[in-house]
Design an enzyme around this catalytic site. Structure first.
Site, PDB file in Angstrom:
ATOM      1  N   TYR A  99       3.162   6.305  -0.715  1.00 38.71           N
ATOM      2  CA  TYR A  99       3.275   6.417  -2.172  1.00 38.71           C
ATOM      3  C   TYR A  99       2.805   5.136  -2.854  1.00 38.71           C
ATOM      4  O   TYR A  99       2.006   5.172  -3.788  1.00 38.71           O
ATOM      5  CB  TYR A  99       4.723   6.709  -2.551  1.00 38.71           C
ATOM      6  CG  TYR A  99       4.969   6.827  -4.034  1.00 38.71           C
ATOM      7  CD1 TYR A  99       4.738   8.031  -4.699  1.00 38.71           C
ATOM      8  CD2 TYR A  99       5.442   5.746  -4.772  1.00 38.71           C
ATOM      9  CE1 TYR A  99       4.966   8.140  -6.063  1.00 38.71           C
ATOM     10  CE2 TYR A  99       5.670   5.845  -6.135  1.00 38.71           C
ATOM     11  CZ  TYR A  99       5.432   7.039  -6.772  1.00 38.71           C
ATOM     12  OH  TYR A  99       5.653   7.145  -8.131  1.00 38.71           O
ATOM     13  N   SER A 138       2.565   3.640 -11.022  1.00 39.81           N
ATOM     14  CA  SER A 138       3.971   3.271 -10.829  1.00 39.81           C
ATOM     15  C   SER A 138       4.091   1.760 -10.826  1.00 39.81           C
ATOM     16  O   SER A 138       3.149   1.052 -10.434  1.00 39.81           O
ATOM     17  CB  SER A 138       4.495   3.815  -9.500  1.00 39.81           C
ATOM     18  OG  SER A 138       5.786   3.294  -9.212  1.00 39.81           O
TER      19      SER A 138
END
Length: 275
Positions: free
Chosen positions: A162, A148
């Site tokens: 995350y 990401s």
């Protein structure tokens, strides 16, 4: 269709929706055989119906898998050994839990769950992909791991478990790319920006301020689309990227390179545009 992946066998985790589903369709159109893997059997069944409608006559199968379970991932890869071995592994499955927050508020169980799926699951996928490459005499193989852009710049909204997990994916992918380069096995990370998915739209709802706080960071003024990430995966999976290895492949519309003023890019839009 240009058959860039003709004769290749691919595994895609998290294949029942989003980037995984769009990539499945493109890979089949490019000539690959695809094993769609996901933890949700109902979602897989629904996705398979869509895929078979769009890609008739292609070789696609499904398997329910928990990527945090080593035995589950091992069985997934061994299934493709019966096709002649894995050529492409797309470790795409992951989660961002609603209770993921900052260092103070994130529960330990959410931290552990996130790391088990997002980090350990990728590790298992890489491990068994390499074993399959070797077992089947592959002289080249491509592994793509979904990371990401928040692993590169951090997230404005706290999601520590995350973000940390995706940073681990970047580091792991870089090292594996170097370690296995002489074997012909390439490892690259896909770093998406926030995407226009039903999950995101449901979360944003009709809250215009919440939507603006996120859209304002994009130079283009819009979220990315899953299909735009899928095209990047096809490139990384194909021989067109044969000299691309150990990279953080960023597909974010320029978000990580943008300096955003409080007014944001939207302020520069023509004043006479219809609303």
């Amino acid at each position: 269709m240009v058959n860039r992946l003709q004769g290749k066998n691919a595994i895609i985790t998290g294949a029942a929706g989003g980037i995984g589903l769009e990539t499945t369709i493109l890979m089949l159109q490019e000539g690959a055989s695809v094993l769609m893997a996901d933890i949700s059997q109902p979602a897989l069944s629904s996705a398979l119906t869509k895929v078979q409608t769009l890609c008739p006559g292609t070789h696609v199968e499904t398997i329910q898998v928990d990527v945090s379970s080593e035995s589950s991932v091992k069985a997934m890869v061994e299934k493709v050994d019966s096709w002649g071995g894995v050529d492409i592994m797309f470790n795409n499955a992951g989660i961002m839990h609603a209770d993921d927050a900052d260092a103070i508020a994130t529960p330990e169980k959410i931290w552990d769950l996130t790391q088990n799926i997002n980090v350990k699951g990728v590790w298992f996928g890489c491990k068994y992909a390499v074993e399959s490459f070797r077992r089947n005499g592959k002289v080249k193989g491509s592994v793509i791991n979904t990371a990401s852009m928040v692993a590169l710049v951090g997230a404005a909204t706290p999601q520590l478990a995350y973000t940390a997990s995706k940073g681990a994916v970047l580091a792991m992918t870089r090292e594996l790319g170097i370690v296995h380069a002489r074997e012909g096995f390439r490892f690259n990370s896909l770093c998406p920006a926030p995407l226009n998915t039903p999950l995101l739209q449901d979360w944003l709802g009709d809250d215009k301020e919440k939507r603006y706080r996120r859209e304002v960071h994009f130079p283009s003024g819009r979220f990315g689309e899953a299909i735009e990430q899928a095209h990047a995966v096809i490139f990384l999976a194909s021989d067109e990227s044969s000299f691309v290895n150990a990279t953080d492949f960023v597909v974010d519309g320029g978000l990580t390179k943008a300096y955003v003023t409080p007014e944001g890019p939207a302020a520069a839009a023509p004043k006479n545009q219809a609303s």
